[in-house]
Design an enzyme around this catalytic site. Structure first.
Site, PDB file in Angstrom:
ATOM      1  N   CYS A   1       0.875  -1.027   0.064  1.00 50.77           N
ATOM      2  CA  CYS A   1       0.172  -0.101  -0.157  1.00 50.77           C
ATOM      3  C   CYS A   1       0.826   1.194  -0.025  1.00 50.77           C
ATOM      4  O   CYS A   1       1.253   1.666   1.053  1.00 50.77           O
ATOM      5  CB  CYS A   1      -0.869  -0.071   1.362  1.00 50.77           C
ATOM      6  SG  CYS A   1      -1.977   1.348   1.136  1.00 50.77           S
TER       7      CYS A   1
ATOM      8  N   CYS B   1      -0.613   4.189   1.891  1.00 48.18           N
ATOM      9  CA  CYS B   1      -0.399   4.184   3.409  1.00 48.18           C
ATOM     10  C   CYS B   1       0.945   4.301   3.847  1.00 48.18           C
ATOM     11  O   CYS B   1       1.250   5.058   4.923  1.00 48.18           O
ATOM     12  CB  CYS B   1      -0.885   2.892   3.688  1.00 48.18           C
ATOM     13  SG  CYS B   1      -2.365   2.067   2.973  1.00 48.18           S
ATOM     14  N   ASP B   2       1.894   3.627   3.297  1.00 47.55           N
ATOM     15  CA  ASP B   2       3.194   3.406   3.734  1.00 47.55           C
ATOM     16  C   ASP B   2       4.144   4.381   2.959  1.00 47.55           C
ATOM     17  O   ASP B   2       5.400   4.596   3.538  1.00 47.55           O
ATOM     18  CB  ASP B   2       3.579   2.261   3.571  1.00 47.55           C
ATOM     19  CG  ASP B   2       2.898   1.127   4.702  1.00 47.55           C
ATOM     20  OD1 ASP B   2       2.399   1.722   5.523  1.00 47.55           O
ATOM     21  OD2 ASP B   2       2.907   0.129   4.229  1.00 47.55           O
TER      22      ASP B   2
HETATM   23  P1  FAD Z   1     -10.171  -6.624   5.949  1.00 49.65           P
HETATM   24  O1  FAD Z   1      -9.313  -5.553   6.781  1.00 49.65           O
HETATM   25  O2  FAD Z   1      -9.415  -7.368   4.899  1.00 49.65           O
HETATM   26  O3  FAD Z   1     -11.098  -7.492   7.148  1.00 49.65           O
HETATM   27  C1  FAD Z   1     -11.594  -8.443   6.469  1.00 49.65           C
HETATM   28  C2  FAD Z   1     -11.817  -9.377   7.658  1.00 49.65           C
HETATM   29  O4  FAD Z   1     -12.670 -10.589   7.281  1.00 49.65           O
HETATM   30  C3  FAD Z   1     -10.522 -10.174   8.246  1.00 49.65           C
HETATM   31  O5  FAD Z   1     -10.288  -9.976   9.469  1.00 49.65           O
HETATM   32  C4  FAD Z   1     -10.662 -11.608   7.751  1.00 49.65           C
HETATM   33  O6  FAD Z   1      -9.966 -12.320   8.787  1.00 49.65           O
HETATM   34  C5  FAD Z   1     -12.201 -11.804   7.584  1.00 49.65           C
HETATM   35  N1  FAD Z   1     -12.494 -13.096   6.872  1.00 49.65           N
HETATM   36  C6  FAD Z   1     -12.127 -13.324   5.698  1.00 49.65           C
HETATM   37  N2  FAD Z   1     -12.577 -14.439   5.339  1.00 49.65           N
HETATM   38  C7  FAD Z   1     -13.372 -14.783   6.318  1.00 49.65           C
HETATM   39  C8  FAD Z   1     -14.347 -15.964   6.331  1.00 49.65           C
HETATM   40  N3  FAD Z   1     -14.397 -16.813   5.322  1.00 49.65           N
HETATM   41  N4  FAD Z   1     -14.775 -16.238   7.589  1.00 49.65           N
HETATM   42  C9  FAD Z   1     -14.526 -15.390   8.673  1.00 49.65           C
HETATM   43  N5  FAD Z   1     -13.907 -14.234   8.542  1.00 49.65           N
HETATM   44  C10 FAD Z   1     -13.218 -13.798   7.294  1.00 49.65           C
HETATM   45  N6  FAD Z   1      -5.511   1.470   4.785  1.00 49.65           N
HETATM   46  C11 FAD Z   1      -5.608   2.948   5.406  1.00 49.65           C
HETATM   47  O7  FAD Z   1      -6.523   3.574   5.072  1.00 49.65           O
HETATM   48  N7  FAD Z   1      -4.600   3.568   5.954  1.00 49.65           N
HETATM   49  C12 FAD Z   1      -3.196   2.828   5.925  1.00 49.65           C
HETATM   50  O8  FAD Z   1      -2.081   3.089   6.479  1.00 49.65           O
HETATM   51  C13 FAD Z   1      -3.303   1.270   5.535  1.00 49.65           C
HETATM   52  N8  FAD Z   1      -2.247   0.477   5.711  1.00 49.65           N
HETATM   53  C14 FAD Z   1      -2.168  -0.684   5.258  1.00 49.65           C
HETATM   54  C15 FAD Z   1      -0.709  -1.529   5.231  1.00 49.65           C
HETATM   55  C16 FAD Z   1      -0.793  -2.557   5.247  1.00 49.65           C
HETATM   56  C17 FAD Z   1       0.269  -3.475   5.315  1.00 49.65           C
HETATM   57  C18 FAD Z   1      -2.296  -3.352   4.414  1.00 49.65           C
HETATM   58  C19 FAD Z   1      -2.097  -4.775   3.958  1.00 49.65           C
HETATM   59  C20 FAD Z   1      -3.140  -2.518   4.262  1.00 49.65           C
HETATM   60  C21 FAD Z   1      -3.199  -1.291   4.658  1.00 49.65           C
HETATM   61  N9  FAD Z   1      -4.337  -0.570   4.417  1.00 49.65           N
HETATM   62  C22 FAD Z   1      -4.305   0.908   4.992  1.00 49.65           C
HETATM   63  C23 FAD Z   1      -5.666  -0.887   3.767  1.00 49.65           C
HETATM   64  C24 FAD Z   1      -6.675  -1.460   4.886  1.00 49.65           C
HETATM   65  O9  FAD Z   1      -6.076  -2.324   5.703  1.00 49.65           O
HETATM   66  C25 FAD Z   1      -7.894  -2.171   4.304  1.00 49.65           C
HETATM   67  O10 FAD Z   1      -8.322  -1.197   3.163  1.00 49.65           O
HETATM   68  C26 FAD Z   1      -8.875  -2.313   5.099  1.00 49.65           C
HETATM   69  O11 FAD Z   1      -8.617  -3.208   6.112  1.00 49.65           O
HETATM   70  C27 FAD Z   1     -10.348  -2.994   4.575  1.00 49.65           C
HETATM   71  O12 FAD Z   1     -11.120  -3.455   5.321  1.00 49.65           O
HETATM   72  P2  FAD Z   1     -12.268  -4.533   5.136  1.00 49.65           P
HETATM   73  O13 FAD Z   1     -12.891  -4.447   6.475  1.00 49.65           O
HETATM   74  O14 FAD Z   1     -13.019  -4.330   3.884  1.00 49.65           O
HETATM   75  O15 FAD Z   1     -11.200  -5.772   5.199  1.00 49.65           O
END
Ligand code: FAD
Ligand code: NAP
Length: 313
Positions: A134, A137-138
């Site tokens: 990302c 982000c970083d």
């Molecule tokens: P996710 O965060 O992916 O959460 C999905 C959840 O669903 C997970 O906890 C997973 O365990 C669960 N899950 C998946 N499949 C199943 C299943 N079958 N059964 C039960 N549970 C399940 N964004 C920013 O805004 N600022 C930043 O600085 C930033 N830095 C980042 C750094 C890194 C290294 C990464 C990888 C991402 C970063 N992001 C950042 C992006 C941000 O993390 C994502 O956009 C955000 O987390 C998306 O949220 P979400 O809830 O859609 O999905």
């Protein structure tokens, strides 16, 4: 008992949906999350673009209070891997890895997406400690420093251009000598003075220690190794939406998906299936940010509340 709402996934999107559904008056809301709630941001060493949260804070620090806040309003967390979601009549069924099922009147799915890993040595160990997926982000952590970008698609090229504005130099490592990207983007890559192309090359190893990355080794088609001394390595080799739970027994998806494998939604987070809402990184055109994932969760929860209200009254 039939839940008012089942939330699948406990990242920023799912947790916010949990907060808004319970606080908005839905009874019996369960969030199914296979691990600790918090989502992929918990793997980030620092987040500085969540509005109102200033100072040095890790992704884990940011997310720790979220589940407690939801539980206060009645959200139940069931730690289980959801294997599939089906619908018969007006009732959804959540199928779980432990063999049990739960029925619900509505489902909000936010299982996120997983950036593909390239597969070189050290990639997993140093992920979040110099290896990142990302740039928004970083990227800022490498202001004035040199970084490497891996990949040759639209994402890699656009992120390389973004990083070139912040960093002193960007090494763009691609396994072929042509890019799969928009012509205009490719043109901009060639005309950006601080992007060095390392073509026909694949990374084999990222090295460093617990404090972070110190470099990456690449090998070209002739078998020659080259060490690039950089503190930051950004990999953009594609993304996979975590959509397995939507696959039905007949092999088709429960709801409509777009060509990129993302869930199609409207502005209220409705999918093509009434009562099913998709949020966060898994939905079409997701900005892939914590703040937008949380926003989606709130919107979906408000829509789900109206849906359940109409269904049951
Ligand atoms: P996710 O965060 O992916 O959460 C999905 C959840 O669903 C997970 O906890 C997973 O365990 C669960 N899950 C998946 N499949 C199943 C299943 N079958 N059964 C039960 N549970 C399940 N964004 C920013 O805004 N600022 C930043 O600085 C930033 N830095 C980042 C750094 C890194 C290294 C990464 C990888 C991402 C970063 N992001 C950042 C992006 C941000 O993390 C994502 O956009 C955000 O987390 C998306 O949220 P979400 O809830 O859609 O999905
Ligand atoms: P992508 O198009 O699948 O490109 C992935 C890139 O990573 C490719 O260049 C690929 O190399 C390389 N790659 C894959 N696996 C690798 C490995 N193991 N080792 C080294 N390199 C590897 O993914 P994306 O760039 O994330 O784009 C996804 C989709 O979103 C695309 O349809 C893209 O057009 C779209 N998108 C559009 C925009 C826009 O319109 N502005 C912006 C971003 C993304 P090869 O080329 O050799 O296969």
């Amino acid at each position: 008992m039939i839940l008012d709402c089942a939330i699948v996934g406990g990242g920023p999107a799912g947790l916010t949906a949990g907060l808004y559904t319970t606080r908005g008056g839905l009874d019996n809301v369960v969030m199914f999350e296979k691990g600790m709630p918090g989502g992929q941001i918990t793997g980030s060493s620092e987040i500085e673009n969540y509005p109102g949260v200033t100072g040095e804070i890790t992704g884990m620090d940011l997310m720790i209070p979220w589940p407690d806040q939801c539980q206060k309003f009645g959200l139940v967390h069931e730690m289980v891997n959801v294997t599939s979601i089906s619908k018969e009549g007006d009732i959804f069924t959540i199928h779980k890895e432990d063999g049990t099922t739960t029925d619900a009147h509505s489902v909000i799915i936010g299982t996120g997406s997983s950036p593909r890993r390239v597969g070189f040595e050290g990639e997993d160990k140093l992920f979040g400690k110099g290896v990142s997926t990302c740039a928004t982000c970083d990227g800022f952590f490498y202001k004035g420093k040199e970084v490497a970008v891996i990949g040759g698609g639209d994402t890699a090229l656009e992120e390389a251009l973004y990083l070139a504005k912040i960093c002193s130099k960007v090494y763009l490592v691609h396994r072929r000598d042509t890019f799969r990207s928009a012509p205009n983007t490719i043109k901009r890559i060639y005309s950006t003075h601080n992007i060095e192309l390392i073509l026909n090359s694949t990374p084999t190893e990222v090295y460093g220690d617990n404090m972070g990355v110190s470099g990456i080794r690449v090998i070209n088609k002739e078998g020659e190794n080259r060490d690039i001394e950089v503190p930051g390595v950004f990999t953009f080799v594609g993304n996979d939406v975590n959509s397995e739970t939507l696959i039905q027994k007949n092999g088709k998806f429960l709801c409509e998906m777009n060509d990129l494998g993302q869930v199609k939604i409207d502005l209220s987070m409705r999918t093509s299936v009434p009562g099913l809402f998709a949020i966060g990184d898994m939905r079409q055109e997701a900005p892939k940010q914590v703040v937008s994932a949380a926003g989606d969760g709130a919107v979906a929860a408000l829509t789900a509340i109206s849906y359940v209200d109409e269904l049951l009254n």
